[in-house]
Design an enzyme around this catalytic site. Structure first.
Site, PDB file in Angstrom:
ATOM      1  N   GLY A 106       2.261   2.331  10.702  1.00 20.23           N
ATOM      2  CA  GLY A 106       3.246   3.641  10.199  1.00 20.23           C
ATOM      3  C   GLY A 106       4.466   3.914  11.423  1.00 20.23           C
ATOM      4  O   GLY A 106       5.094   4.774  11.303  1.00 20.23           O
TER       5      GLY A 106
ATOM      6  N   HIS B  99      -9.496   1.392   4.955  1.00 23.43           N
ATOM      7  CA  HIS B  99      -8.245   1.570   5.565  1.00 23.43           C
ATOM      8  C   HIS B  99      -8.639   2.845   6.515  1.00 23.43           C
ATOM      9  O   HIS B  99      -9.293   3.565   6.463  1.00 23.43           O
ATOM     10  CB  HIS B  99      -6.729   1.980   4.242  1.00 23.43           C
ATOM     11  CG  HIS B  99      -5.337   1.877   5.061  1.00 23.43           C
ATOM     12  ND1 HIS B  99      -5.214   3.533   5.811  1.00 23.43           N
ATOM     13  CD2 HIS B  99      -4.897   1.220   4.815  1.00 23.43           C
ATOM     14  CE1 HIS B  99      -4.131   2.514   6.803  1.00 23.43           C
ATOM     15  NE2 HIS B  99      -3.443   1.821   5.773  1.00 23.43           N
TER      16      HIS B  99
ATOM     17  N   GLU C  98      -5.423  -4.643  10.648  1.00 26.78           N
ATOM     18  CA  GLU C  98      -4.748  -3.677  11.194  1.00 26.78           C
ATOM     19  C   GLU C  98      -4.535  -3.144  11.927  1.00 26.78           C
ATOM     20  O   GLU C  98      -5.734  -2.074  12.592  1.00 26.78           O
ATOM     21  CB  GLU C  98      -4.121  -2.723   9.722  1.00 26.78           C
ATOM     22  CG  GLU C  98      -4.284  -3.672   8.462  1.00 26.78           C
ATOM     23  CD  GLU C  98      -3.659  -2.527   7.866  1.00 26.78           C
ATOM     24  OE1 GLU C  98      -2.580  -2.549   6.984  1.00 26.78           O
ATOM     25  OE2 GLU C  98      -4.590  -1.097   7.006  1.00 26.78           O
TER      26      GLU C  98
ATOM     27  N   LYS D   8       0.418   4.314  -0.652  1.00 30.28           N
ATOM     28  CA  LYS D   8      -0.461   5.457   0.031  1.00 30.28           C
ATOM     29  C   LYS D   8      -0.510   6.180  -0.271  1.00 30.28           C
ATOM     30  O   LYS D   8       0.141   6.341  -1.815  1.00 30.28           O
ATOM     31  CB  LYS D   8      -0.202   5.444   1.592  1.00 30.28           C
ATOM     32  CG  LYS D   8      -0.392   4.623   2.446  1.00 30.28           C
ATOM     33  CD  LYS D   8      -0.686   4.651   3.949  1.00 30.28           C
ATOM     34  CE  LYS D   8       0.135   3.752   4.639  1.00 30.28           C
ATOM     35  NZ  LYS D   8      -0.315   3.419   5.982  1.00 30.28           N
TER      36      LYS D   8
ATOM     37  N   ASN E 295       0.865  -1.465  -0.302  1.00 33.16           N
ATOM     38  CA  ASN E 295      -0.072   0.165   0.007  1.00 33.16           C
ATOM     39  C   ASN E 295       0.645   1.335   0.093  1.00 33.16           C
ATOM     40  O   ASN E 295       1.575   1.810   0.905  1.00 33.16           O
ATOM     41  CB  ASN E 295      -1.107   0.306   1.372  1.00 33.16           C
ATOM     42  CG  ASN E 295      -1.540   1.686   1.027  1.00 33.16           C
ATOM     43  OD1 ASN E 295      -1.903   1.912   0.900  1.00 33.16           O
ATOM     44  ND2 ASN E 295      -2.266   1.272   2.234  1.00 33.16           N
TER      45      ASN E 295
ATOM     46  N   SER F 224       3.726  -1.766  10.713  1.00 38.16           N
ATOM     47  CA  SER F 224       5.099  -1.570  10.541  1.00 38.16           C
ATOM     48  C   SER F 224       5.536  -3.488  10.095  1.00 38.16           C
ATOM     49  O   SER F 224       6.004  -3.619  11.168  1.00 38.16           O
ATOM     50  CB  SER F 224       5.228  -1.095  12.235  1.00 38.16           C
ATOM     51  OG  SER F 224       4.210  -0.119  12.058  1.00 38.16           O
TER      52      SER F 224
ATOM     53  N   GLU G 293      -7.209   4.956   7.412  1.00 38.58           N
ATOM     54  CA  GLU G 293      -6.766   6.142   6.927  1.00 38.58           C
ATOM     55  C   GLU G 293      -8.023   6.730   6.521  1.00 38.58           C
ATOM     56  O   GLU G 293      -8.206   7.401   6.914  1.00 38.58           O
ATOM     57  CB  GLU G 293      -5.106   6.206   6.296  1.00 38.58           C
ATOM     58  CG  GLU G 293      -3.842   6.351   7.599  1.00 38.58           C
ATOM     59  CD  GLU G 293      -2.784   6.274   6.522  1.00 38.58           C
ATOM     60  OE1 GLU G 293      -3.184   5.873   5.248  1.00 38.58           O
ATOM     61  OE2 GLU G 293      -1.963   5.213   7.289  1.00 38.58           O
TER      62      GLU G 293
HETATM   63  P1  PGA Z   1       2.932   0.707   7.517  1.00 38.64           P
HETATM   64  O1  PGA Z   1       1.378   0.705   6.754  1.00 38.64           O
HETATM   65  O2  PGA Z   1       3.105  -0.889   6.874  1.00 38.64           O
HETATM   66  O3  PGA Z   1       3.451   1.979   6.880  1.00 38.64           O
HETATM   67  O4  PGA Z   1       2.740   0.400   8.873  1.00 38.64           O
HETATM   68  C1  PGA Z   1       0.475  -0.384   6.669  1.00 38.64           C
HETATM   69  C2  PGA Z   1      -0.458  -0.069   6.331  1.00 38.64           C
HETATM   70  O5  PGA Z   1      -1.290   1.150   6.637  1.00 38.64           O
HETATM   71  O6  PGA Z   1      -1.615  -1.253   5.078  1.00 38.64           O
END
Ligand code: PGA
Length: 245
Positions: A173, A95, A167, A10, A8, A207, A97
């Protein structure tokens, strides 16, 4: 068992940057075992560029969002038929976000999931609890409710075509990944609590890195990863996918 590694991106990478990534990733692809399904989810504006380089390879294309209507006066939105026409096969929905910054509700996620399935896209439905919910001890109830809401009204055949992503929001992140055994416990409990999830792939996200992927891959209820930060560099993502095998 098939594995899925979805990157992903983003809101990172222009089409030009995406093309360079795809060229490097094509070189690395033979180093990733065949039973690992690779899905790249660039921004909408880079889908075409990635497809241009990786068409004909086993890399699948995914989008990060879509609207549930197939066309109409919805300025700024992108529909499933538009994605399909670009060769997209997967779409990340719900997601955290999207939920947090753009106010997406469980009902929005449900409509998008139904529309994606109807159109023949594979939705990667993301669920996860905030730190507050985790600390309150209700993480499982929360993700089960999110999952049930996203899948509401779907028959068993449709649910079988979904991919889920667990998640934990506090792990996204932050560099603070969820302990693999703990993630597995929640994912196993989700499978039991929600009808039809027995054979559905569930990915871990939050992460995930080349350095920790093996812990997740070793868990019985974790079928792969939804990877943000560590997917932005082709070498890192390829190493992670190797580890997921
Ligand atoms: P990250 O994001 O691996 O940077 O923690 C995962 C995601 O948001 O799908």
């Amino acid at each position: 068992m098939k594995r899925i590694c979805a990157g992903n991106w983003k809101m990172f990478k222009t089409a030009t940057e995406a093309r360079a990534y795809a060229q490097r990733f094509a070189e690395l692809l033979p180093s990733i075992p065949e039973h690992v399904e690779i899905v790249l989810c660039p921004p909408f504006t880079a889908l075409q560029a990635v497809r241009g380089v990786l068409a004909g390879t086993r890399v699948k294309l995914g989008a990060q969002n879509m609207y549930w209507e197939s066309s109409g006066a919805f300025t700024g939105e992108i529909s499933a038929p538009m994605l399909l026409d670009l060769g997209v096969e997967y779409v990340i929905l719900g997601h955290s976000e999207r939920r947090h910054y753009f106010g997406e509700t469980d009902e929005d996620v449900r409509r998008k999931t139904a529309a994606a399935l109807q159109a023949g896209l594979t939705p990667i439905v993301a669920v996860g609890e905030s730190l507050g919910i985790r600390d309150a001890g209700t993480a499982l109830e929360h993700v089960v409710a999110q999952t049930r809401a996203a899948l509401a009204g779907l028959d068993a055949t449709a649910v079988a075509n979904v991919v889920l992503a667990y998640e934990p929001v506090w792990a996204i992140g932050t560099g603070r990944n969820c302990d693999a055994a703990e993630a597995n416990t929640i994912m196993h409990a989700m499978r039991i609590a929600v009808d039809g999830l027995a054979g559905v792939p569930i990915l871990y996200g939050g992460s995930m890195k080349p350095e920790n992927v093996a812990h997740y891959a070793a868990q019985p209820d974790i079928d792969g990863g939804l990877v943000g930060g560590a997917s932005l560099d082709p070498d890192s993502f390829a190493r992670l996918a190797q580890g997921a095998a």
